[in-house]
Design an enzyme around this catalytic site. Structure first.
Site, PDB file in Angstrom:
ATOM      1  N   HIS A 188       0.824  -1.210   0.000  1.00  0.00           N
ATOM      2  CA  HIS A 188       0.000   0.000   0.000  1.00  0.00           C
ATOM      3  C   HIS A 188       0.858   1.260   0.000  1.00  0.00           C
ATOM      4  CE1 HIS A 188      -3.187  -2.854   0.959  1.00  0.00           C
ATOM      5  NE2 HIS A 188      -3.876  -2.022   0.202  1.00  0.00           N
ATOM      6  N   ARG A 295      -9.914   4.976  -1.155  1.00  0.00           N
ATOM      7  CA  ARG A 295      -9.479   4.083  -0.072  1.00  0.00           C
ATOM      8  C   ARG A 295      -9.692   4.832   1.248  1.00  0.00           C
ATOM      9  NH1 ARG A 295      -5.639   2.380  -4.216  1.00  0.00           N
ATOM     10  NH2 ARG A 295      -5.417   0.112  -4.198  1.00  0.00           N
ATOM     11  N   ARG A 331     -14.769   3.120  -0.696  1.00  0.00           N
ATOM     12  CA  ARG A 331     -14.627   1.788  -0.096  1.00  0.00           C
ATOM     13  C   ARG A 331     -14.582   1.952   1.413  1.00  0.00           C
ATOM     14  NH1 ARG A 331      -9.351  -1.621  -1.322  1.00  0.00           N
ATOM     15  NH2 ARG A 331      -8.373  -0.179   0.124  1.00  0.00           N
ATOM     16  N   GLU A 429     -11.930  -9.619  -4.507  1.00  0.00           N
ATOM     17  CA  GLU A 429     -10.473  -9.650  -4.373  1.00  0.00           C
ATOM     18  C   GLU A 429      -9.993 -10.900  -3.643  1.00  0.00           C
ATOM     19  OE1 GLU A 429      -9.115  -6.203  -2.194  1.00  0.00           O
ATOM     20  OE2 GLU A 429     -10.855  -6.207  -0.894  1.00  0.00           O
ATOM     21  N   ASN A 452      -5.068  -6.449  -6.943  1.00  0.00           N
ATOM     22  CA  ASN A 452      -3.855  -6.506  -6.105  1.00  0.00           C
ATOM     23  C   ASN A 452      -3.955  -7.663  -5.117  1.00  0.00           C
ATOM     24  OD1 ASN A 452      -3.454  -4.083  -7.377  1.00  0.00           O
ATOM     25  ND2 ASN A 452      -4.106  -2.850  -5.648  1.00  0.00           N
ATOM     26  N   ASP A 453      -5.081  -7.706  -4.408  1.00  0.00           N
ATOM     27  CA  ASP A 453      -5.248  -8.812  -3.465  1.00  0.00           C
ATOM     28  C   ASP A 453      -5.614 -10.106  -4.174  1.00  0.00           C
ATOM     29  OD1 ASP A 453      -4.614  -7.956  -0.846  1.00  0.00           O
ATOM     30  OD2 ASP A 453      -6.305  -6.582  -0.966  1.00  0.00           O
ATOM     31  N   ARG A 463       1.987  -9.974  -1.007  1.00  0.00           N
ATOM     32  CA  ARG A 463       2.277  -8.787  -1.822  1.00  0.00           C
ATOM     33  C   ARG A 463       3.267  -7.833  -1.165  1.00  0.00           C
ATOM     34  NH1 ARG A 463      -3.525  -5.503  -1.660  1.00  0.00           N
ATOM     35  NH2 ARG A 463      -2.360  -3.664  -2.215  1.00  0.00           N
ATOM     36  N   CYS A 500     -10.486  -2.114 -10.040  1.00  0.00           N
ATOM     37  CA  CYS A 500      -9.894  -0.971  -9.354  1.00  0.00           C
ATOM     38  C   CYS A 500      -8.493  -1.284  -8.837  1.00  0.00           C
ATOM     39  CB  CYS A 500     -10.787  -0.480  -8.215  1.00  0.00           C
ATOM     40  SG  CYS A 500     -10.960  -1.682  -6.901  1.00  0.00           S
TER      41      CYS A 500
END
Ligand code: PEP
Ligand code: MG
Length: 539
Positions: A188, A295, A331, A429, A452-453, A463, A500
Site C-alpha cells: 500500500h 481508499r 470503499r 479480491e 492486487n489482493d 504482496r 480498481c
C-alpha cells in the site's frame, strides 16, 4: 557520483535535494510547546507502555537465551525508572518548552555521551542502553507507525522504508520523489506513492550512513535508478529527458475532454483511485470520469484516534461536492495487514494478510463500522455516492452488512437526520468471492475487482514481501480467467463490473479487458490519459 538500481513504482523523473530519514531518529522532531504539563503526561504514559514492552522482551529473552541476555532489558527498565533521567527530561520540557519526544531524545543523548566518557567499562557500556531506551520511549510517546517529515523545500525522501500512514501524511507539494531501501512494488505504501504521482523507487541498496540530507539526487523511475551527486554530463542529459517527458505530457493533455471509446464504438468508464480529499484535484486535472475507489482507510491512517462521524461526513461530502454529478465510490475502511493504526490495538498476527482486516474488522467491531456508515449515508444525500465493501468472502458477510445498514438507517431516521441509502457494491479480491460471484451478483449492485489482493491470494504470494516481487504476477492466466468469470457472472445478473486494482492501468492488458467485457477501469490519476489514448486506439 553514486548510482543504484531499484524497482520502479512510478515512472517519472525528478531531481532535487535529498532528505535522509534514518529509521530510529526519523520520527523525533522538534516542536515548541506551551503546554508542558501535557508533554510531561505523555512521557509518563510512554514510560508505562515502554515498561510493558520491556517486560515482554525480558520474558522472551529469558526463555530463549537465558538470564544473562535477559538482564539487558532489566537494566533498561531501571533506566526508565531512574529519577535523574526522568528529571532531566521533565526539566527540558519545562525550561526549554520542547515537545516530549524531543526532550526524551535530547536527555538520552546527553546521558549517553556522559556515560561514554566514563572510565568504568560497565558504565561506558550503558551509553548504548540509554540511547536504546530513549528511542523506545520516544516511539511509545509518538505511538502509531507514523512520523512527520519536516520538509523545508521540495525534496527527495530517502528512507529505509515508509509505512502507508507516513505516505498519507506527506505534504505532497514538497515531495519530489521517494527512494527507499526496502519495500515491495505491491504494498500500500507503493500504491499510495503511485497515486501521488511522485517518482518512486523501492529496493534501492543504499547505505543510509553514506547518504546525507542535502545531497543532490536524481530519482529516475523510468530507468529504475537513483543517482546521488550526479556529474554535470548526467544532469545535462537528464534535462533533455525531462523536457521530452513534459512534451509527452503535453501531447497526452490533448486527450482531455475526449471519450474513452474504442474505434469499434465500445465505451469504457475510466475513473480515478484516490486516497484523500486532496487527490480529487489530480483526478479532475486528469479528466477522471469519477472516483472509482476512494481508499477511505487513509482517513484512519497516520493519526492517534478514530476519525469522528462528522469528520468523515465532511470529507465524503467535500469529495462529492468537488466531483459534481460524477460517480464517487467510497470503499469502507480496509484497515489491517500493512495498514495498521495503533489505536485499533490489533494483536500481532503470524499471517496478517490472511488475518484481521477489511470487512472482518467491520463485522467484529460494528460500532466503528457504523460510525463510518452513518457518515456515508448522510453524505450520500449530497451527490452520486456508491459504497464498496472490501475483502468479501461469503454471502453471510453480505447479510450481516445489510443488517447493520438497517440499524444505521433506523438510527438516522430516529434522529431525523437527512440521509440516503446509496448504491452498494462489493470488491472481488478473494478467490472465494470469484467462485461465488454468481450468488454475490444477485445481492450486490456492482462489482469492483481488486486485482492486487486477488493476485496475492490466488498465487499465494505475499504482496508485501519484497523478495517475491518476481513471483507476484497479475498476468497469470489464473488471475485473468478469474476476472473473466467475475465479468460473466456480473453481466448475467445485469450488474456493472470494473477493475480498481493496479492491473486496470496496465496498458498491455487494456485490449484483453475490453474483449472480456469490462465496464470500467479505476486507475491512479496520472494514468487516466494514457489509458484513454490506449482505449481510443483499440479496434
Ligand atoms: C486491490 O486489492 O486490488 C485493491 C484495490 O485494494 P488494496 O490495494 O487497497 O488492497
Ligand atoms: Mg485489496
Amino acid at each position: 557520483m553514486m548510482k543504484f538500481c531499484g524497482k520502479s513504482v512510478y515512472k517519472g523523473i525528478a531531481i532535487g535535494p535529498a532528505v535522509v530519514v534514518k529509521d530510529k531518529e526519523r520520527r523525533i522532531t522538534y516542536r515548541e510547546t506551551e503546554d508542558s504539563e501535557e508533554e510531561i503526561q505523555k512521557v509518563k504514559g510512554g514510560v508505562e507502555s515502554a515498561k510493558k514492552e520491556l517486560r515482554i522482551l525480558y520474558e522472551k529473552a529469558l526463555a530463549e537465551m537465558g538470564e544473562s541476555s535477559a538482564a539487558i532489558f532489566e537494566v533498561q527498565q531501571m533506566i526508565l525508572e531512574d529519577e535523574d533521567y526522568l528529571d532531566a527530561i521533565f526539566s527540558l520540557i519545562r525550561t526549554e518548552k520542547v515537545n516530549a519526544e524531543h526532550a526524551v531524545y535530547a536527555a538520552g543523548d546527553s546521558f549517553s555521551k556522559m556515560f561514554a566518557g566514563m572510565d568504568d567499562s560497565y558504565i561506558k557500556a550503558r551509553a548504548a542502553d540509554v540511547m536504546d531506551i530513549s528511542y523506545r520511549l520516544a516511539q511509545n510517546i509518538l505511538g502509531g507507525d507514523t512520523m512527520d517529515f519536516d520538509l523545508k523545500e521540495p525534496s527527495v525522501i530517502v528512507a529505509d522504508d515508509l509505512s502507508p500512514g507516513e505516505v498519507v501524511r506527506l505534504e505532497r507539494e514538497k515531495v519530489l520523489a521517494i527512494v527507499t531501501v526496502h519495500g515491495s512494488l505491491n504494498s500500500h505504501t507503493a500504491i499510495l506513492a503511485r497515486m501521488m504521482g511522485a517518482p518512486t523507487l523501492v529496493g534501492v541498496p543504499l547505505d543510509l550512513d553514506k547518504i546525507h540530507t542535502g545531497m543532490k539526487v536524481i530519482a529516475d523511475g523510468i530507468q529504475g535508478e537513483a543517482i546521488f551527486e550526479p556529474d554535470e554530463a548526467v544532469c545535462e542529459e537528464l534535462k533533455c529527458r525531462i523536457q521530452k517527458e513534459q512534451e509527452n505530457k503535453r501531447l497526452l493533455r490533448e486527450m482531455k475532454g475526449k471519450e474513452n471509446i474504442t474505434l469499434g464504438g465500445k465505451k469504457i468508464h475510466v475513473y480515478a483511485n484516490i486516497g484523500s480529499v486532496g487527490d480529487v484535484g489530480d483526478a479532475l486535472e486528469n479528466d477522471a470520469g469519477g472516483i472509482g475507489l476512494f481508499r477511505s482507510e487513509c482517513l484512519y491512517l497516520g493519526r492517534k484516534d478514530f476519525p469522528t462521524e462528522n469528520e468523515q461526513f465532511h470529507a465524503y461530502r467535500e469529495i462529492l461536492r468537488l466531483m459534481g454529478e460524477k460517480k464517487v465510490v467510497v470503499r469502507t475502511f480496509d484497515i489491517g495487514s500493512d495498514k495498521g493504526a495503533e489505536y485499533f490495538h490489533f494483536k500481532k498476527e503470524m499471517n496478517p494478510a490472511l488475518g484481521y482486516r477489511g470487512i472482518r474488522v467491520c463485522l467484529k467491531q460494528p460500532d466503528i463500522f457504523k460510525t463510518q456508515l452513518r457518515a456515508l449515508l448522510r453524505a450520500a444525500a449530497y451527490g452520486n455516492l456508491s459504497i464498496l465493501y472490501p475483502m468479501i468472502t461469503s454471502m453471510e458477510e453480505i447479510e450481516k452488512i445489510s443488517e447493520i445498514i438497517d440499524e444505521v438507517k433506523k438510527e438516522l431516521h430516529e434522529k431525523q437526520t437527512v440521509f440516503k441509502v446509496p448504491e452498494q457494491g462489493i470488491m472481488i479480491e478473494t478467490p472465494a468471492a470469484v467462485m461465488i460471484s454468481d450468488q454475490l451478483a444477485r445481492k450486490a449492485e456492482f462489482f469492483s475487482i481488486g486485482t492486487n489482493d486477488l493476485t496475492q491470494y490466488t498465487l499465494a504470494v505475499d504482496r508485501l514481501n519484497e523478495d517475491l516481487d518476481d513471483f507476484y504476477n497479475p498476468h497469470h492466466e489464473a488471475v485473468l480467467r478469474m476476472i473473466q468469470m467475475v465479468i460473466d457472472n456480473a453481466h448475467r445478473c445485469g450488474k456493472w463490473v470494473g477493475i480498481c486494482g493496479e492491473l486496470g492501468a496496465d496498458l498491455k492488458l487494456t485490449e484483453r479487458f475490453v474483449k472480456m467485457g469490462i465496464d470500467g477501469l479505476s486507475v491512479p490519476p496520472s494514468t487516466i490519459l494514457p489509458l484513454r489514448k490506449q482505449i481510443r486506439e483499440l479496434s
